[in-house]
Design a protein around this motif. Structure first.
Motif, PDB file in Angstrom:
ATOM      1  N   UNK A 175       0.713  -1.261  -0.027  1.00 13.47           N
ATOM      2  CA  UNK A 175      -0.030  -0.091  -0.045  1.00 13.47           C
ATOM      3  C   UNK A 175       0.867   1.360   0.003  1.00 13.47           C
ATOM      4  N   UNK A 176       0.154   2.302  -0.599  1.00 17.11           N
ATOM      5  CA  UNK A 176       0.951   3.892  -0.368  1.00 17.11           C
ATOM      6  C   UNK A 176       1.062   4.049   1.018  1.00 17.11           C
ATOM      7  N   UNK A 177       2.312   4.701   1.249  1.00 14.13           N
ATOM      8  CA  UNK A 177       2.568   5.253   2.485  1.00 14.13           C
ATOM      9  C   UNK A 177       2.830   6.853   2.226  1.00 14.13           C
ATOM     10  N   UNK A 178       1.983   7.347   3.102  1.00 16.42           N
ATOM     11  CA  UNK A 178       2.072   8.913   2.904  1.00 16.42           C
ATOM     12  C   UNK A 178       2.041   9.680   4.132  1.00 16.42           C
ATOM     13  N   UNK A 179       3.243   9.877   4.821  1.00 14.15           N
ATOM     14  CA  UNK A 179       3.529  10.215   6.018  1.00 14.15           C
ATOM     15  C   UNK A 179       4.407  11.422   6.054  1.00 14.15           C
ATOM     16  N   UNK A 180       4.293  12.497   6.885  1.00 10.70           N
ATOM     17  CA  UNK A 180       5.208  13.745   7.077  1.00 10.70           C
ATOM     18  C   UNK A 180       6.785  13.448   6.573  1.00 10.70           C
ATOM     19  N   UNK A 181       7.323  12.345   7.161  1.00  8.19           N
ATOM     20  CA  UNK A 181       8.731  12.271   6.605  1.00  8.19           C
ATOM     21  C   UNK A 181       8.985  11.199   5.611  1.00  8.19           C
ATOM     22  N   UNK A 182       7.865  10.515   5.245  1.00  7.26           N
ATOM     23  CA  UNK A 182       8.211   9.373   4.180  1.00  7.26           C
ATOM     24  C   UNK A 182       6.884   9.193   3.133  1.00  7.26           C
ATOM     25  N   UNK A 183       7.320   9.258   2.131  1.00  7.97           N
ATOM     26  CA  UNK A 183       6.141   8.925   0.861  1.00  7.97           C
ATOM     27  C   UNK A 183       6.583   7.798  -0.074  1.00  7.97           C
ATOM     28  N   UNK A 184       5.879   6.653   0.017  1.00  4.74           N
ATOM     29  CA  UNK A 184       5.974   5.659  -0.893  1.00  4.74           C
ATOM     30  C   UNK A 184       4.869   5.441  -1.817  1.00  4.74           C
ATOM     31  N   UNK A 185       5.185   5.524  -3.120  1.00  5.77           N
ATOM     32  CA  UNK A 185       3.781   5.117  -3.748  1.00  5.77           C
ATOM     33  C   UNK A 185       3.361   3.425  -3.897  1.00  5.77           C
ATOM     34  N   UNK A 186       2.408   3.166  -4.205  1.00  2.00           N
ATOM     35  CA  UNK A 186       1.928   1.716  -4.178  1.00  2.00           C
ATOM     36  C   UNK A 186       3.012   1.191  -5.131  1.00  2.00           C
ATOM     37  N   UNK A 187       2.936   0.002  -4.772  1.00  2.20           N
ATOM     38  CA  UNK A 187       3.927  -1.037  -5.419  1.00  2.20           C
ATOM     39  C   UNK A 187       3.770  -2.359  -5.544  1.00  2.20           C
ATOM     40  N   UNK A 188       3.430  -2.947  -6.495  1.00  4.17           N
ATOM     41  CA  UNK A 188       3.304  -4.376  -7.220  1.00  4.17           C
ATOM     42  C   UNK A 188       4.702  -5.191  -6.706  1.00  4.17           C
ATOM     43  N   UNK A 189       4.752  -6.104  -5.763  1.00  5.94           N
ATOM     44  CA  UNK A 189       6.043  -6.834  -5.265  1.00  5.94           C
ATOM     45  C   UNK A 189       5.785  -8.200  -5.725  1.00  5.94           C
ATOM     46  N   UNK A 190       6.840  -8.840  -5.692  1.00  2.00           N
ATOM     47  CA  UNK A 190       7.054 -10.209  -5.878  1.00  2.00           C
ATOM     48  C   UNK A 190       8.000 -10.664  -4.657  1.00  2.00           C
ATOM     49  N   UNK A 191       7.159 -11.208  -3.316  1.00  2.00           N
ATOM     50  CA  UNK A 191       7.717 -11.524  -2.145  1.00  2.00           C
ATOM     51  C   UNK A 191       8.605 -12.838  -2.490  1.00  2.00           C
ATOM     52  N   UNK A 192       9.720 -12.989  -1.786  1.00  2.00           N
ATOM     53  CA  UNK A 192      10.492 -13.928  -1.727  1.00  2.00           C
ATOM     54  C   UNK A 192      11.448 -14.363  -0.309  1.00  2.00           C
ATOM     55  N   UNK A 193      11.336 -15.509  -0.083  1.00  6.04           N
ATOM     56  CA  UNK A 193      12.078 -15.750   1.309  1.00  6.04           C
ATOM     57  C   UNK A 193      13.352 -16.683   1.316  1.00  6.04           C
ATOM     58  N   UNK A 194      14.065 -16.478   2.205  1.00  3.62           N
ATOM     59  CA  UNK A 194      15.416 -17.347   2.306  1.00  3.62           C
ATOM     60  C   UNK A 194      15.500 -17.702   3.975  1.00  3.62           C
ATOM     61  N   UNK A 195      15.363 -18.825   4.323  1.00  6.75           N
ATOM     62  CA  UNK A 195      15.647 -19.470   5.559  1.00  6.75           C
ATOM     63  C   UNK A 195      17.053 -19.678   5.974  1.00  6.75           C
ATOM     64  N   UNK A 196      17.361 -19.585   7.117  1.00  6.54           N
ATOM     65  CA  UNK A 196      18.651 -20.019   7.547  1.00  6.54           C
ATOM     66  C   UNK A 196      18.979 -21.668   7.400  1.00  6.54           C
ATOM     67  N   UNK A 197      17.977 -22.169   7.327  1.00  5.26           N
ATOM     68  CA  UNK A 197      18.223 -23.818   6.880  1.00  5.26           C
ATOM     69  C   UNK A 197      18.823 -23.830   5.614  1.00  5.26           C
ATOM     70  N   UNK A 198      17.866 -23.371   4.566  1.00  2.55           N
ATOM     71  CA  UNK A 198      18.316 -23.283   3.065  1.00  2.55           C
ATOM     72  C   UNK A 198      19.849 -22.562   3.011  1.00  2.55           C
ATOM     73  N   UNK A 199      19.983 -21.664   3.480  1.00  2.00           N
ATOM     74  CA  UNK A 199      21.291 -20.949   3.278  1.00  2.00           C
ATOM     75  C   UNK A 199      22.387 -21.426   3.961  1.00  2.00           C
ATOM     76  N   UNK A 200      22.152 -22.054   5.144  1.00  2.42           N
ATOM     77  CA  UNK A 200      23.416 -22.796   5.614  1.00  2.42           C
ATOM     78  C   UNK A 200      23.490 -24.082   6.106  1.00  2.42           C
ATOM     79  N   UNK A 201      22.011 -24.625   5.825  1.00  2.00           N
ATOM     80  CA  UNK A 201      21.890 -26.093   6.091  1.00  2.00           C
ATOM     81  C   UNK A 201      21.960 -26.600   7.555  1.00  2.00           C
TER      82      UNK A 201
END
Length: 202
Positions: A175-201
């Motif tokens: 969602x859009x963020x519209x605060x006095x110190x921060x403005x971020x437009x709406x963004x379509x994002x691809x989430x991805x995740x890396x677990x400690x188990x995958x990274x370091x076994x």
């Protein structure tokens, strides 16, 4: 070549044979703003969302971030050379936390690599920096999982994360963020995740 960053204390330092030494330094907004402004103003950094900002505006963004307990910025330095910008955040304190079920031990990450020198080749550069960042977040900070949210149009970043072992999650609309110190437009994002188990076994 002298290291202009030698006097700055690192929160993480890692040496990899054949690659070099990577240090993770807390960002100094005033000292680093000219460099960061050059990086974020390039067309290749359009997804970083700072194209068009002045150097002072870039400084103001990171000076504000420095006041937060939930969001942090770091300069990556490889063998004395500025190599990238790392931002971390607590997902429950960020808009991404509205878009997926946050788990204990999650940490969010944004990573901007320094542009290569004209005509320069950097074989293994991305993988080497990513390995140091992953070790800092999952081992140094003792977190269980890294969360990233690249723009769906940023195919290069999505592919890079997949090569690192990130598992693709849902596509979401931040969602859009519209605060006095921060403005971020709406963004379509691809989430991805890396677990400690995958990274370091383990």
């Amino acid at each position: 070549m002298s290291d202009p960053y030698a006097s700055r204390p690192a929160v993480h330092e890692q040496t990899a044979g054949g690659f070099g030494t990577v240090r993770v330094l807390p960002l100094d907004p005033a000292a680093d703003a000219p460099l960061l402004h050059r990086w974020v103003s390039e067309e290749r950094a359009v997804f970083w969302g700072m194209n068009g900002l002045t150097e002072q505006q870039v400084l103001d963004v990171y000076a504000h971030m420095e006041t937060l307990d939930t969001h942090h910025a770091y300069l990556l330095v490889k063998d004395g050379e500025a190599a990238g910008l790392l931002q971390t955040y607590e997902p429950e304190a960020d808009r991404v936390g509205e878009c997926y079920p946050v788990e204990p031990g999650d940490i969010g990450m944004h990573l901007l690599l320094a542009p290569p020198e004209p005509g320069g080749s950097r074989s293994g550069w991305t993988a080497g920096l990513a390995a140091a960042v992953t070790a800092y977040l999952l081992l140094g900070l003792d977190r269980r999982r890294i969360v990233v949210d690249p723009d769906v149009a940023n195919e290069k970043a999505i592919t890079r994360f997949a090569r690192q072992g990130f598992v693709t999650g849902p596509r979401v609309v931040l969602p859009e963020v519209d605060l006095p110190d921060v403005y971020l437009p709406e963004k379509r994002a691809q989430l991805a995740f890396l677990t400690r188990e995958v990274a370091f076994g383990g």
